[in-house]
Design a protein around this motif. Sequence first.
Motif, short mmCIF file in Angstrom:
data_model
loop_
_atom_site.label_atom_id
_atom_site.label_comp_id
_atom_site.label_asym_id
_atom_site.label_seq_id
_atom_site.Cartn_x
_atom_site.Cartn_y
_atom_site.Cartn_z
N GLN A 1 0.80 -1.34 -0.06
CA GLN A 1 -0.16 -0.02 0.27
C GLN A 1 0.93 1.11 -0.11
O GLN A 1 0.59 2.38 -0.74
CB GLN A 1 -1.02 -0.08 1.21
CG GLN A 1 -2.06 -1.05 1.05
CD GLN A 1 -3.17 -0.76 2.22
OE1 GLN A 1 -3.08 0.17 3.11
NE2 GLN A 1 -3.96 -1.53 2.20
N GLU A 2 1.65 1.23 0.84
CA GLU A 2 2.79 2.41 0.83
C GLU A 2 3.37 2.64 -0.57
O GLU A 2 3.54 3.99 -0.88
CB GLU A 2 3.88 2.14 1.76
CG GLU A 2 4.83 3.32 2.07
CD GLU A 2 5.71 2.99 3.13
OE1 GLU A 2 6.83 4.15 3.18
OE2 GLU A 2 5.94 1.97 3.77
N GLN A 3 3.75 1.72 -1.27
CA GLN A 3 4.34 1.72 -2.49
C GLN A 3 3.34 2.41 -3.46
O GLN A 3 3.38 3.09 -4.38
CB GLN A 3 5.02 0.48 -3.28
CG GLN A 3 6.24 0.40 -2.17
CD GLN A 3 6.74 -1.13 -2.25
OE1 GLN A 3 5.97 -2.10 -2.83
NE2 GLN A 3 8.11 -1.41 -2.21
N ILE A 4 2.11 1.91 -3.51
CA ILE A 4 0.93 2.34 -4.26
C ILE A 4 0.65 3.78 -4.00
O ILE A 4 0.34 4.54 -5.17
CB ILE A 4 -0.38 1.29 -3.96
CG1 ILE A 4 0.10 -0.02 -4.79
CG2 ILE A 4 -1.50 2.14 -4.86
CD1 ILE A 4 -1.02 -1.04 -4.53
N ASP A 5 0.68 4.41 -2.91
CA ASP A 5 0.30 5.74 -2.27
C ASP A 5 1.54 6.38 -3.03
O ASP A 5 1.17 7.47 -3.53
CB ASP A 5 0.56 5.65 -0.80
CG ASP A 5 -0.77 5.25 -0.32
OD1 ASP A 5 -1.97 4.97 -0.82
OD2 ASP A 5 -0.69 4.76 1.09
N HIS A 6 2.48 6.23 -2.91
CA HIS A 6 3.75 6.85 -3.64
C HIS A 6 3.57 6.99 -4.97
O HIS A 6 3.70 8.02 -5.67
CB HIS A 6 5.31 6.36 -3.37
CG HIS A 6 6.24 7.04 -3.96
ND1 HIS A 6 6.56 8.34 -3.54
CD2 HIS A 6 7.11 6.66 -5.01
CE1 HIS A 6 7.84 8.61 -4.31
NE2 HIS A 6 8.07 7.51 -5.03
N LEU A 7 3.10 5.70 -5.66
CA LEU A 7 3.04 5.68 -7.32
C LEU A 7 1.82 6.64 -7.62
O LEU A 7 2.17 7.60 -8.50
CB LEU A 7 2.74 4.44 -7.61
CG LEU A 7 2.05 4.01 -8.94
CD1 LEU A 7 3.04 4.51 -9.89
CD2 LEU A 7 1.76 2.74 -9.29
N CYS A 8 0.93 6.57 -6.86
CA CYS A 8 -0.31 7.55 -7.26
C CYS A 8 0.15 8.89 -7.12
O CYS A 8 -0.28 10.06 -7.80
CB CYS A 8 -1.54 7.17 -6.40
SG CYS A 8 -2.23 5.68 -6.84
N LEU A 9 0.91 9.32 -6.10
CA LEU A 9 1.39 10.69 -5.61
C LEU A 9 2.14 11.30 -7.07
O LEU A 9 1.98 12.38 -7.40
CB LEU A 9 2.29 10.83 -4.31
CG LEU A 9 2.92 11.94 -3.92
CD1 LEU A 9 1.79 13.08 -4.10
CD2 LEU A 9 3.89 11.88 -2.88
N VAL A 10 2.87 10.34 -7.57
CA VAL A 10 4.22 10.61 -8.56
C VAL A 10 2.93 11.10 -10.02
O VAL A 10 3.32 11.85 -10.58
CB VAL A 10 4.87 9.77 -8.90
CG1 VAL A 10 5.58 10.00 -10.30
CG2 VAL A 10 6.22 9.74 -7.69
N ILE A 11 2.08 9.96 -10.08
CA ILE A 11 1.23 10.31 -11.03
C ILE A 11 0.45 11.49 -11.10
O ILE A 11 0.39 12.43 -12.00
CB ILE A 11 0.20 8.92 -11.30
CG1 ILE A 11 0.95 7.76 -11.88
CG2 ILE A 11 -0.83 9.45 -12.43
CD1 ILE A 11 0.18 6.67 -11.63
N GLN A 12 -0.03 11.76 -9.92
CA GLN A 12 -0.68 13.16 -9.39
C GLN A 12 0.00 14.38 -9.92
O GLN A 12 -0.34 15.16 -10.60
CB GLN A 12 -1.23 13.30 -8.14
CG GLN A 12 -2.10 14.27 -7.83
CD GLN A 12 -2.66 14.20 -6.43
OE1 GLN A 12 -2.15 13.58 -5.43
NE2 GLN A 12 -3.72 14.65 -6.11
N GLN A 13 1.30 14.34 -9.46
CA GLN A 13 2.54 15.41 -9.70
C GLN A 13 2.68 15.40 -11.37
O GLN A 13 2.86 16.49 -12.11
CB GLN A 13 3.49 15.07 -9.16
CG GLN A 13 3.72 15.34 -7.65
CD GLN A 13 4.76 14.73 -6.94
OE1 GLN A 13 5.37 14.07 -7.39
NE2 GLN A 13 4.94 15.26 -5.55
N ALA A 14 2.62 14.34 -12.11
CA ALA A 14 2.78 14.43 -13.58
C ALA A 14 1.58 14.84 -14.26
O ALA A 14 1.99 15.47 -15.44
CB ALA A 14 3.28 13.06 -13.98
N LEU A 15 0.45 14.74 -13.75
CA LEU A 15 -0.63 15.13 -14.49
C LEU A 15 -1.17 16.67 -13.94
O LEU A 15 -1.99 17.27 -14.57
CB LEU A 15 -1.81 14.27 -14.16
CG LEU A 15 -1.78 12.89 -14.67
CD1 LEU A 15 -2.91 12.07 -14.16
CD2 LEU A 15 -1.48 12.94 -16.29
N LYS A 16 -0.21 17.16 -13.20
CA LYS A 16 -0.46 18.86 -12.80
C LYS A 16 -0.56 19.64 -14.09
O LYS A 16 0.17 19.34 -15.28
CB LYS A 16 0.56 19.37 -11.72
CG LYS A 16 0.39 18.79 -10.47
CD LYS A 16 1.09 19.28 -9.56
CE LYS A 16 0.78 18.92 -8.05
NZ LYS A 16 1.60 19.38 -7.10
#
Length: 435
Positions: A420-435
């Motif tokens: 879960q922690e790694q998935i949370d980090h992955l989603c955070l990075v995708i969120q930053q990439a889609l800004k």
Amino acid sequence: MPVEKSLSEHDNTWLHFFPSDQLGKTDAFPSSLVKAQGIYVTDSQGRQYMDAISGAYCVNVGYGRDSIVDAASQAAKTLAFCSPFSFSNPYSTQLAQALANLASPVVGANARVFFTNSGSEAVETALKIARAFAVKSGESQRKWLISRDHAYHGVTLGALSVCGFASLKEEFGPLLPMTATIPSMHDSNDPFNDLLKATPGRGKDVAGVLLETIETSNGMVTPGTEYLDGLRRLREETGALLIVDEVITGFGRMGSWFSAEHYGLEADIIVCAKGLTSGYDSLGATIVSERVASAFAQGNDSMFTHGATFGGRPAAAAAALENIRILDHEQLLGNASSMGVYLKDRLHGLFAGHPKVSGLTGTGLLQAIHLKSPDSPAPATTEEVAVIRDRLLNHGVITSLYYTRNDPTIEIAPPLCINQEQIDHLCLVIQQALK
């Protein structure tokens, strides 16, 4: 020889499906990968990335599994090679038994397993079995091989002939005759009637129908109940063999050994590779139901005139056996199921209605984010996709950015050991990439 530390115009390697004129055009793209552990890879400059695409949808158990390397090494020391044309060996024999057991919910008991070196070869084998089975069953009129629009099944000429992307075939013709595609799940929910319209004999001239349960090359579209019922009717009423391509979806990614089992779908043949060894060795397999295989064990005409010199070699089979043991012992199928639900929930929570996202699709640890231009229904442009790709890489995440039907997607298929922690980090990075 020392490990090459950088990739330059003088590198003699010809990358697969990679535009040669793009090498070195972006600083974000890693020049070469030199080591890996868990779900992370490291490039020649020392930068670490989360591998959110499992190499090429294959490293299901993650990197750095010494026990797989040791099993393959010991097998190679004990028996470097055994000709599959004349002999069996204990490693491939054990693996065939294991695969027959794992595949029994889909193809029934007592399946036979034909080993190859890759998914493309496994598909090629299945297509030849389908046509040969028709001949041996007294139905030589069955020559047609059917797949779906926007489907990809490999690079050999036979596999390419049933590819659903015209752009991938145009330079290599003429390809196999008597092949056709039916509409993708994007465009139709009735594969039975689609098949009747596809050939002159309304299905009675079809040797085999090859498809994935999830359209992995078409935006991770998943089947509904009506579509699955249509596939069952297709198999029962036309007599065509149903061949399920599990090269990407097999070995736990959906929370079951095979995706057909996940959907309660029975088939005549399964083709698999990639997750079979988690990328630690080259191996493919064509798993054939007892009913179909028995046609090749009768009378003087019992030979299947097909082979692969390195198919089922001891080291590769030993790697696959240890890979299957890890998947089972560490309960990675269960983890894939629970983490798949968690990943899907996180993606929908963050990106449903996002101005750069047109849709979210997928099941298990096989998800896709469909990209569009901001404040417009039009698909994201090539330039917009390149920006997103570079942002992901600069933040240390490797995914697959794939164009389907002019519909670019971020494809996510991490190793099954993700947490879960790694998935949370992955989603955070995708969120930053889609800004």
